[in-house]
Design a protein around this motif. Structure first.
Motif, short mmCIF file in Angstrom:
data_model
loop_
_atom_site.label_atom_id
_atom_site.label_comp_id
_atom_site.label_asym_id
_atom_site.label_seq_id
_atom_site.Cartn_x
_atom_site.Cartn_y
_atom_site.Cartn_z
N ILE A 144 32.24 70.65 -15.03
CA ILE A 144 32.48 72.09 -14.86
C ILE A 144 33.95 72.41 -15.10
N ARG A 145 34.84 71.59 -14.56
CA ARG A 145 36.28 71.83 -14.74
C ARG A 145 36.66 71.70 -16.21
N ALA A 146 36.10 70.70 -16.90
CA ALA A 146 36.42 70.50 -18.32
C ALA A 146 35.96 71.70 -19.15
N LYS A 147 34.77 72.21 -18.87
CA LYS A 147 34.27 73.37 -19.61
C LYS A 147 35.10 74.61 -19.28
N ARG A 188 39.74 79.70 -12.06
CA ARG A 188 38.61 79.45 -11.15
C ARG A 188 38.04 80.75 -10.60
N VAL A 189 38.92 81.72 -10.29
CA VAL A 189 38.46 82.99 -9.74
C VAL A 189 37.62 83.75 -10.75
N ASP A 190 37.97 83.64 -12.04
CA ASP A 190 37.20 84.34 -13.06
C ASP A 190 35.81 83.72 -13.23
N LEU A 191 35.74 82.38 -13.25
CA LEU A 191 34.44 81.73 -13.37
C LEU A 191 33.57 82.04 -12.16
N ALA A 192 34.16 82.00 -10.98
CA ALA A 192 33.39 82.29 -9.77
C ALA A 192 32.84 83.72 -9.81
N ALA A 252 29.95 83.86 -12.22
CA ALA A 252 28.78 83.13 -11.74
C ALA A 252 28.19 83.75 -10.47
N GLY A 253 28.93 84.67 -9.85
CA GLY A 253 28.42 85.31 -8.65
C GLY A 253 28.50 84.44 -7.41
N ILE A 254 29.50 83.55 -7.36
CA ILE A 254 29.69 82.71 -6.18
C ILE A 254 31.14 82.85 -5.73
N SER A 255 31.44 82.35 -4.55
CA SER A 255 32.81 82.47 -4.05
C SER A 255 33.73 81.44 -4.70
N VAL A 256 35.01 81.78 -4.73
CA VAL A 256 36.00 80.85 -5.28
C VAL A 256 36.02 79.56 -4.45
N GLU A 257 35.90 79.70 -3.14
CA GLU A 257 35.93 78.53 -2.25
C GLU A 257 34.76 77.60 -2.56
N TYR A 258 33.57 78.18 -2.80
CA TYR A 258 32.40 77.35 -3.09
C TYR A 258 32.57 76.64 -4.43
N LEU A 259 33.07 77.33 -5.45
CA LEU A 259 33.31 76.70 -6.75
C LEU A 259 34.32 75.57 -6.62
N ALA A 260 35.37 75.77 -5.81
CA ALA A 260 36.36 74.72 -5.59
C ALA A 260 35.72 73.50 -4.96
N ARG A 261 34.81 73.71 -4.01
CA ARG A 261 34.15 72.57 -3.36
C ARG A 261 33.31 71.79 -4.35
N ILE A 262 32.64 72.49 -5.26
CA ILE A 262 31.82 71.82 -6.27
C ILE A 262 32.71 71.02 -7.21
N GLU A 263 33.77 71.64 -7.71
CA GLU A 263 34.65 70.97 -8.67
C GLU A 263 35.34 69.77 -8.05
N GLN A 264 35.68 69.86 -6.80
CA GLN A 264 36.40 68.77 -6.13
C GLN A 264 35.48 67.72 -5.52
N ALA A 316 25.86 77.73 -15.49
CA ALA A 316 25.57 77.51 -16.90
C ALA A 316 25.69 78.80 -17.69
N ASP A 317 25.20 79.90 -17.12
CA ASP A 317 25.31 81.20 -17.78
C ASP A 317 26.77 81.62 -17.90
N ALA A 318 27.53 81.47 -16.82
CA ALA A 318 28.92 81.89 -16.82
C ALA A 318 29.77 81.08 -17.80
N LEU A 319 29.42 79.81 -17.95
CA LEU A 319 30.18 78.93 -18.85
C LEU A 319 29.69 79.03 -20.30
N ARG A 320 28.65 79.84 -20.54
CA ARG A 320 28.09 80.01 -21.88
C ARG A 320 27.65 78.67 -22.49
N LEU A 321 26.96 77.87 -21.70
CA LEU A 321 26.55 76.55 -22.17
C LEU A 321 25.40 76.66 -23.16
N ASP A 322 25.42 75.78 -24.17
CA ASP A 322 24.29 75.73 -25.10
C ASP A 322 23.18 74.87 -24.47
N PRO A 323 21.99 74.80 -25.07
CA PRO A 323 20.88 74.05 -24.45
C PRO A 323 21.21 72.60 -24.10
#
Length: 278
Positions: free
Chosen positions: A9-12, A36-40, A43-55, A70-77
């Motif tokens: 997630i961090r790399a993307k 991180r705040v923009d991705l959160a 994605a409709g989640i909190s910055v704190e929650y995204l930080a916990r996932i990434e770390q 996946a939607d927020a990062l515009r991932l392909d299939p």
């Protein structure tokens, strides 16, 4: 300490330019890419929650959260599939220590029979660890003199990263190395992945470990080979999954007339036969 999921997630996130999402440029920043705040927010989640996932402090995000990321990062299939897989192996049930064990090497008789029907074509049976379990005489001809099949238990990853001849044989060595290393994340089991990486990491060096932790989904194109006899070959690859065996049947097809002629000439020079390695 991070997890494969968090690192991906961090790399993307680092690879996305804010302008591509319609966000204003933030000027010069210490970290590249999307904040991180923009991705959160996307994605409709909190910055704190995204930080916990990434770390790696939250190892069990719900399927809904994974889909929103996946939607927020515009991932392909392909990237979405990899994200779901990383979420699975990062979850609490997979976080326990695993005991490294080698994968099974048995090739079912019906699979070997299918391979025989492809003679004298170029085909192999392999697994996600890169073990070459069986191959046609055509594959033996195309790889003759390269060292790929010299080992008692040939493995594409071991060959790529420990045999200098691989960097000449595979014209696009960097791309092939990316593909093979990425496929390790789809290993038959975590125990099998641990077994290969524990064995390979000490001898493969940073070229291997850097790729293993990068999680870049490769774009598989035409396979270009430079045979020691001077033949330049371009091969298309068709992969048939054998899910019950955690194996693949890979068929290599000439991409042009020159390659077809080169394969025919190599086959005339090398009269091999189907081999199964167990």
């Amino acid at each position: 300490m991070g997890t494969p999921l968090g690192k991906f997630i961090r790399a993307k996130r680092d690879s996305i330019q804010p302008e591509s999402l319609g966000l204003p440029s933030r000027g010069r920043r210490r970290s590249p890419g999307l904040r991180r705040v923009d991705l959160a927010t996307w994605a409709g989640i909190s910055v704190e929650y995204l930080a916990r996932i990434e770390q790696g402090r939250d190892r069990n995000p719900s399927p809904t959260v994974i889909s929103m990321l996946a939607d927020a990062l515009r991932l392909d299939p392909s990237e979405r599939k990899h994200l779901r897989y990383l979420a699975k192996i990062t979850s609490g049930e997979c976080s326990v220590h695993v005991r490294p064990v080698p994968p099974p090497r048995h090739v079912r008789p019906s699979v070997r029979q299918t391979l025989r029907l492809l003679e004298p074509g170029v085909a192999i049976v392999t697994n996600r660890l890169g073990d070459i379990l069986a191959f046609t005489s055509g594959y033996q001809s195309v790889t003759s003199g390269t060292g790929l099949l010299d080992a008692a238990l040939p493995n594409l990853n071991r060959y790529l990263f420990t045999d200098l001849r691989a960097r000449t044989f595979f014209v696009d060595w960097e791309d092939v190395a990316d593909e093979q290393t990425f496929d390790l994340w789809q290993a038959p089991s975590l125990e099998n992945l641990e077994w290969l990486t524990a064995e390979l990491t000490p001898v493969a060096g940073p070229d291997f470990t850097r790729r293993l932790n990068r999680h870049v989904v490769p774009r598989r194109g035409v396979l270009r080979l430079h045979h020691p006899a001077g033949h330049q070959m371009r091969l298309l690859r068709e992969t048939l999954e054998l899910p019950t065996d955690a194996q693949q049947l890979v068929i290599f097809l000439p991409a042009d007339d020159q390659t077809a002629e080169s394969i025919e000439e190599l086959q005339r020079q090398s009269h091999g036969r189907l081999r199964s390695i167990s």
